[in-house]
Every structure is written in C-alpha cells, then in structure tokens.
Design a protein around this motif. Structure first.
Motif, PDB file in Angstrom:
ATOM      1  N   ARG A 156       0.896  -1.309   0.001  1.00 51.71           N
ATOM      2  CA  ARG A 156       0.037  -0.032   0.129  1.00 51.71           C
ATOM      3  C   ARG A 156       1.002   1.292  -0.178  1.00 51.71           C
ATOM      4  N   ILE A 157       1.954   1.371   0.931  1.00 53.42           N
ATOM      5  CA  ILE A 157       2.683   2.363   0.873  1.00 53.42           C
ATOM      6  C   ILE A 157       3.562   2.574  -0.469  1.00 53.42           C
ATOM      7  N   THR A 158       4.105   1.477  -0.983  1.00 52.44           N
ATOM      8  CA  THR A 158       4.639   1.814  -2.233  1.00 52.44           C
ATOM      9  C   THR A 158       3.827   2.004  -3.288  1.00 52.44           C
ATOM     10  N   GLU A 159       2.605   1.579  -3.445  1.00 50.06           N
ATOM     11  CA  GLU A 159       1.895   2.120  -4.347  1.00 50.06           C
ATOM     12  C   GLU A 159       1.593   3.452  -4.178  1.00 50.06           C
ATOM     13  N   SER A 160       1.266   4.025  -3.058  1.00 48.46           N
ATOM     14  CA  SER A 160       0.861   5.487  -2.765  1.00 48.46           C
ATOM     15  C   SER A 160       2.226   6.429  -3.222  1.00 48.46           C
ATOM     16  N   LYS A 161       3.269   5.801  -3.031  1.00 49.01           N
ATOM     17  CA  LYS A 161       4.391   6.697  -3.068  1.00 49.01           C
ATOM     18  C   LYS A 161       4.483   6.896  -4.710  1.00 49.01           C
ATOM     19  N   LYS A 162       4.260   5.578  -5.232  1.00 53.08           N
ATOM     20  CA  LYS A 162       4.407   5.543  -6.771  1.00 53.08           C
ATOM     21  C   LYS A 162       3.456   6.782  -7.486  1.00 53.08           C
ATOM     22  N   ASP A 163       2.219   6.509  -6.917  1.00 58.40           N
ATOM     23  CA  ASP A 163       1.214   7.232  -7.262  1.00 58.40           C
ATOM     24  C   ASP A 163       1.752   9.149  -7.184  1.00 58.40           C
ATOM     25  N   LEU A 164       2.319   9.325  -5.905  1.00 59.29           N
ATOM     26  CA  LEU A 164       2.668  10.545  -5.744  1.00 59.29           C
ATOM     27  C   LEU A 164       3.654  11.207  -6.497  1.00 59.29           C
ATOM     28  N   ARG A 165       4.517  10.215  -6.846  1.00 65.36           N
ATOM     29  CA  ARG A 165       5.800  10.523  -7.697  1.00 65.36           C
ATOM     30  C   ARG A 165       5.152  10.879  -9.026  1.00 65.36           C
ATOM     31  N   SER A 166       4.239  10.113  -9.691  1.00 62.48           N
ATOM     32  CA  SER A 166       3.527  10.351 -10.921  1.00 62.48           C
ATOM     33  C   SER A 166       3.155  11.650 -10.943  1.00 62.48           C
ATOM     34  N   LYS A 167       2.580  12.135  -9.673  1.00 66.88           N
ATOM     35  CA  LYS A 167       1.905  13.630  -9.779  1.00 66.88           C
ATOM     36  C   LYS A 167       3.107  14.783  -9.727  1.00 66.88           C
ATOM     37  N   ALA A 191       5.118  14.746  -6.916  1.00 63.82           N
ATOM     38  CA  ALA A 191       4.972  15.280  -5.838  1.00 63.82           C
ATOM     39  C   ALA A 191       6.097  14.902  -4.933  1.00 63.82           C
ATOM     40  N   HIS A 192       6.804  15.931  -3.951  1.00 61.53           N
ATOM     41  CA  HIS A 192       7.923  15.774  -3.467  1.00 61.53           C
ATOM     42  C   HIS A 192       7.985  14.659  -2.355  1.00 61.53           C
ATOM     43  N   MET A 193       8.731  13.475  -2.195  1.00 61.36           N
ATOM     44  CA  MET A 193       8.517  12.498  -1.290  1.00 61.36           C
ATOM     45  C   MET A 193       9.215  12.595   0.076  1.00 61.36           C
ATOM     46  N   GLY A 194       9.705  13.767   0.507  1.00 58.70           N
ATOM     47  CA  GLY A 194      10.546  13.955   1.790  1.00 58.70           C
ATOM     48  C   GLY A 194      11.777  14.221   1.584  1.00 58.70           C
ATOM     49  N   GLY A 195      12.448  14.808   2.656  1.00 57.72           N
ATOM     50  CA  GLY A 195      13.587  15.114   2.721  1.00 57.72           C
ATOM     51  C   GLY A 195      14.035  16.305   2.297  1.00 57.72           C
ATOM     52  N   ILE A 196      15.462  16.637   2.108  1.00 60.72           N
ATOM     53  CA  ILE A 196      15.788  18.107   1.697  1.00 60.72           C
ATOM     54  C   ILE A 196      15.600  17.941   0.117  1.00 60.72           C
ATOM     55  N   ALA A 197      15.062  19.269  -0.279  1.00 59.17           N
ATOM     56  CA  ALA A 197      14.952  19.426  -1.635  1.00 59.17           C
ATOM     57  C   ALA A 197      16.599  19.729  -2.205  1.00 59.17           C
ATOM     58  N   PRO A 198      16.500  19.444  -3.410  1.00 60.96           N
ATOM     59  CA  PRO A 198      17.912  19.500  -3.993  1.00 60.96           C
ATOM     60  C   PRO A 198      18.393  21.022  -3.942  1.00 60.96           C
ATOM     61  N   TYR A 199      19.636  21.214  -4.297  1.00 62.78           N
ATOM     62  CA  TYR A 199      20.266  22.281  -4.223  1.00 62.78           C
ATOM     63  C   TYR A 199      19.580  23.398  -5.357  1.00 62.78           C
ATOM     64  N   GLY A 200      19.128  24.713  -5.080  1.00 65.09           N
ATOM     65  CA  GLY A 200      18.497  25.556  -5.871  1.00 65.09           C
ATOM     66  C   GLY A 200      16.956  25.365  -5.824  1.00 65.09           C
ATOM     67  N   TYR A 201      16.231  24.507  -4.913  1.00 63.86           N
ATOM     68  CA  TYR A 201      15.077  24.197  -4.971  1.00 63.86           C
ATOM     69  C   TYR A 201      14.692  24.354  -3.473  1.00 63.86           C
ATOM     70  N   ARG A 202      13.340  24.651  -3.391  1.00 59.86           N
ATOM     71  CA  ARG A 202      12.547  24.593  -2.105  1.00 59.86           C
ATOM     72  C   ARG A 202      11.417  23.747  -2.021  1.00 59.86           C
ATOM     73  N   THR A 203      10.535  23.478  -1.031  1.00 62.84           N
ATOM     74  CA  THR A 203       9.521  22.632  -1.124  1.00 62.84           C
ATOM     75  C   THR A 203       8.493  23.455  -0.827  1.00 62.84           C
ATOM     76  N   ILE A 204       7.191  23.170  -1.474  1.00 63.94           N
ATOM     77  CA  ILE A 204       6.083  24.177  -1.280  1.00 63.94           C
ATOM     78  C   ILE A 204       4.781  23.177  -1.187  1.00 63.94           C
ATOM     79  N   GLY A 205       3.906  23.701  -0.828  1.00 59.17           N
ATOM     80  CA  GLY A 205       2.543  22.863  -0.883  1.00 59.17           C
ATOM     81  C   GLY A 205       2.317  22.066   0.335  1.00 59.17           C
TER      82      GLY A 205
END
Length: 172
Positions: A135-146, A148-162
């Motif tokens: 269930r968790i794997t499928e949910s993460k796959k769906d969020l990635r396809s949209k 969505a940021h999956m957590g952790g620190i955003a790459p250099y030059g980016y920030r997370t929003i939403g």
C-alpha cells in the motif's frame, strides 16, 4: 510453589497520540493479575518496525535479558512481538530454550494453546506487513507520478512548497 512471573512487551511502528501504548500495557497488567502472575518488568519499543531484528530493538533486548528468570513474556497482541515469521520464530526459540512461554493478553495465544497457534498467527502478521508495504509503495508511486516531493531535503536551488501529499519543488 512460587508465584509465576512475566515481562510485558509492547512495540509501536510510529508513535501518535491515539496509538500510545498505555491501553495495551494496562490490558497486559490486568491479564497478569487475573492469572496471579507478578509483572517484573515492562519493556517498550517505539518507532520500531515489526520486521526489525530482535537484537536491534532496545525493548526486546530487555525482554531477552529477562527470559532466563521469568515464566512468561506477555504482549497485548501477537503483532506487537513481530510482523516477521522469522523474527517471531527466533523469539520463540530463545524463549523455549529458557522454558519461558510467549503469550498474548487478547487470549489468542494463551499458555494452553501457545505451541499450536503462534505459527499460524505469525504468518498472518507477516502477510499484513507485506500488504502495508505494498500500500505504501503504491501510494508513493502515485505521488511521484504527480510530481509530488517524497520528503527529505530539496535539491540545491529548490525548496518545497504545498501541503501534505501535495508538496512539490519550486526554484529557490
């Protein structure tokens, strides 16, 4: 004849206010009192997966250290011990070597039926863990396809929003 003794064990994968272990520990204490057992120790593991090796859990290491000196190890439910048949079998093997019985306060595993039912129930707990992982794997796959940021620190030059489950990266 001396009073039988027990160690209570509780494990939580994640601690949320509505999941606090108090009610399970109290159920174990009531079960022990009803049977006339003396509770000599209460061990807990928080933020620990049921698939984690027994030795890698602080609370379970406490339980293992008590095994040679107690008659029973008591948890509210079977899945509090483990969600892996291998890890549960390892616990049973160590307990049996010290003549300690592993049981549950919900009555599913009692001193009278423990040798029969524990293996069947451990299999169901492992199956449930596999379903949760899927269930968790499928949910993460769906969020990635949209996107969505999956957590952790955003790459250099980016920030997370939403908001929750809607976080994305924005150029910073």
């Amino acid at each position: 004849m001396s009073q039988p003794t027990c160690v209570i064990y509780d494990r939580l994968s994640r601690l949320h206010a509505d999941e606090a272990p108090d009610h399970r520990i109290n159920a174990c204490k009531a079960y022990a009192a009803q049977r006339g057992w003396k509770v000599v120790h209460v061990a807990t593991d928080t933020n620990v997966s049921g698939a984690t090796r027994l030795e890698d859990r602080t609370g379970m290491r406490e339980v293992l250290s008590w095994l040679p000196r107690v008659n029973y190890v008591l948890a509210a439910k079977l899945d509090r011990y483990a969600r892996s048949v291998l890890e549960f079998q390892r616990l049973l093997k160590v307990a049996a070597s010290t003549v300690t019985t592993v049981i549950t306060a919900d009555g599913m595993v009692s001193p009278e039926n423990s040798s029969f039912i524990v293996n069947v129930l451990a299999s169901f707990a492992e199956y449930e863990r596999e379903m949760i992982t899927t269930r968790i794997t499928e949910s993460k796959k769906d969020l990635r396809s949209k996107g969505a940021h999956m957590g952790g620190i955003a790459p250099y030059g980016y920030r997370t929003i939403g908001g929750i489950n809607k976080k994305t990266w924005a150029i910073d």
